[in-house]
Design a protein around this motif. Structure first.
Motif, short mmCIF file in Angstrom:
data_model
loop_
_atom_site.label_atom_id
_atom_site.label_comp_id
_atom_site.label_asym_id
_atom_site.label_seq_id
_atom_site.Cartn_x
_atom_site.Cartn_y
_atom_site.Cartn_z
N VAL A 41 51.74 33.45 34.30
CA VAL A 41 52.28 34.13 34.81
C VAL A 41 50.94 34.60 34.70
O VAL A 41 49.93 35.95 34.82
N VAL A 42 50.70 34.87 33.26
CA VAL A 42 49.66 35.79 32.36
C VAL A 42 48.41 35.97 32.96
O VAL A 42 47.53 36.61 33.08
N TYR A 43 47.74 34.24 33.37
CA TYR A 43 46.65 34.17 33.39
C TYR A 43 46.72 34.39 35.19
O TYR A 43 45.34 35.36 35.03
N MET A 44 47.54 34.69 36.02
CA MET A 44 47.28 34.81 37.55
C MET A 44 47.38 36.59 36.97
O MET A 44 46.51 36.65 37.49
N VAL A 45 48.09 37.18 36.48
CA VAL A 45 48.18 38.44 36.62
C VAL A 45 46.16 38.84 36.04
O VAL A 45 46.17 39.84 37.00
N LEU A 46 45.87 38.41 35.06
CA LEU A 46 44.29 38.61 34.33
C LEU A 46 43.28 38.33 35.61
O LEU A 46 42.59 39.56 35.92
N GLU A 47 43.68 37.15 36.07
CA GLU A 47 42.78 36.71 37.43
C GLU A 47 42.80 37.96 38.53
O GLU A 47 41.90 38.35 39.19
N LEU A 48 44.60 38.28 38.91
CA LEU A 48 43.96 38.85 39.32
C LEU A 48 43.72 40.58 39.08
O LEU A 48 42.92 40.80 39.65
N LEU A 49 43.64 40.86 38.07
CA LEU A 49 42.96 41.97 37.76
C LEU A 49 41.39 42.05 37.38
O LEU A 49 40.55 42.79 37.95
N LEU A 50 41.07 40.89 37.75
CA LEU A 50 39.14 41.03 37.68
C LEU A 50 38.96 40.66 39.25
O LEU A 50 37.86 41.57 39.68
N VAL A 51 40.15 40.83 40.19
CA VAL A 51 39.55 40.17 41.37
C VAL A 51 39.95 42.13 42.13
O VAL A 51 38.53 42.60 41.70
N ILE A 52 40.67 42.83 41.61
CA ILE A 52 40.99 44.46 41.54
C ILE A 52 38.98 44.99 41.14
O ILE A 52 38.33 46.00 41.62
N ILE A 53 39.37 45.13 39.34
CA ILE A 53 38.32 45.55 38.59
C ILE A 53 37.20 45.05 38.99
O ILE A 53 35.85 46.21 39.19
N LEU A 54 36.86 43.94 39.27
CA LEU A 54 35.16 43.31 40.14
C LEU A 54 34.90 43.06 40.62
O LEU A 54 34.05 42.93 41.25
N ASP A 55 36.47 43.63 41.77
CA ASP A 55 35.90 43.58 43.49
C ASP A 55 35.52 41.76 43.73
O ASP A 55 34.32 42.29 44.61
N ASP A 56 36.04 41.47 43.10
CA ASP A 56 35.34 39.34 43.55
C ASP A 56 36.57 38.64 43.67
O ASP A 56 37.05 38.11 43.12
N PRO A 57 36.79 38.67 44.92
CA PRO A 57 37.49 37.33 45.05
C PRO A 57 38.04 36.20 44.71
O PRO A 57 39.06 35.69 44.88
N SER A 58 36.68 35.83 44.43
CA SER A 58 36.38 34.28 43.54
C SER A 58 37.41 33.95 42.83
O SER A 58 37.77 33.57 42.51
#
Length: 189
Positions: free
Chosen positions: A117-134
């Motif tokens: 769950v933490v891994y997915m939250v961090l990945e979602l934060l990276l998507v939002i912060i870096l505006d990078d859906p990859s």
């Protein structure tokens, strides 16, 4: 993601040798069970790695939540398995004896899901912060996150110790971070 080779290999043989050096009778039951489960699933994976790895895309968007349970117990290759299970062996022996088997089993179960769950939250934060859906597509397997959490827990119960990471003496307070970087450098992904 398909790095795994099947069958007995150098990393697996070295792991079995290390376990035999410790002695099965010296390994607490939950720790031994985790080792056996990981080795069994390495030799007999439930599915290919691409179908068990955890990613935001697969777990959240496609609602494939079983990956939260499967990803921690599958490994990319024999060396990934070796490093994770050697770490589990030592952390498990120390923590399971201190916490007792039922509580340790509960912690392993909770950490196994919570780390995903933490891994997915961090990945979602990276998507939002870096505006990078990859980042939604990054897919991971292995027990490393659980081991990192166990290392932090072990440091809490055993403060002021010195650990050896790759032969270097390091304060246990920082060893979990050094170990995390070392594992990433030795077995990236």
């Amino acid at each position: 993601m398909e790095r795994r080779q099947r069958g007995v290999s150098a990393g697996l043989l070295l792991l079995l040798y290390q376990i035999s050096q410790v002695g099965l009778q010296n390994i607490p039951s939950v720790t031994l069970g985790v080792l056996v489960l990981n080795i069994f699933l390495f030799l007999n994976p439930l599915r290919p790695l691409s179908e068990v790895c955890l990613s935001v895309n697969e777990a959240v968007h496609r609602k494939n939540w079983q990956r939260l349970l499967l990803a921690p117990f599958h490994h990319a290759d024999d060396w990934h398995l070796y490093y994770n299970m050697i770490s589990m062996l030592w952390k498990g022996i120390m923590l399971e004896r201190k916490l007792k088997s039922k509580w340790f089993a509960y912690i392993i179960a909770v950490f196994s899901v919570l780390i995903g769950v933490v891994y997915m939250v961090l990945e979602l934060l990276l998507v939002i912060i870096l505006d990078d859906p990859s980042y939604e597509m990054n897919c991971g397997v292995g027990f490393s996150g659980v081991l990192f959490a166990l290392k932090v827990l072990n440091n809490h119960y055993n403060p002021g110790r010195v650990s050896s990471v790759l032969g270097l003496p390091i304060s246990s307070k920082y060893a979990c971070w050094v170990e995390l970087v070392a594992i990433h450098l030795i077995s990236p992904g």
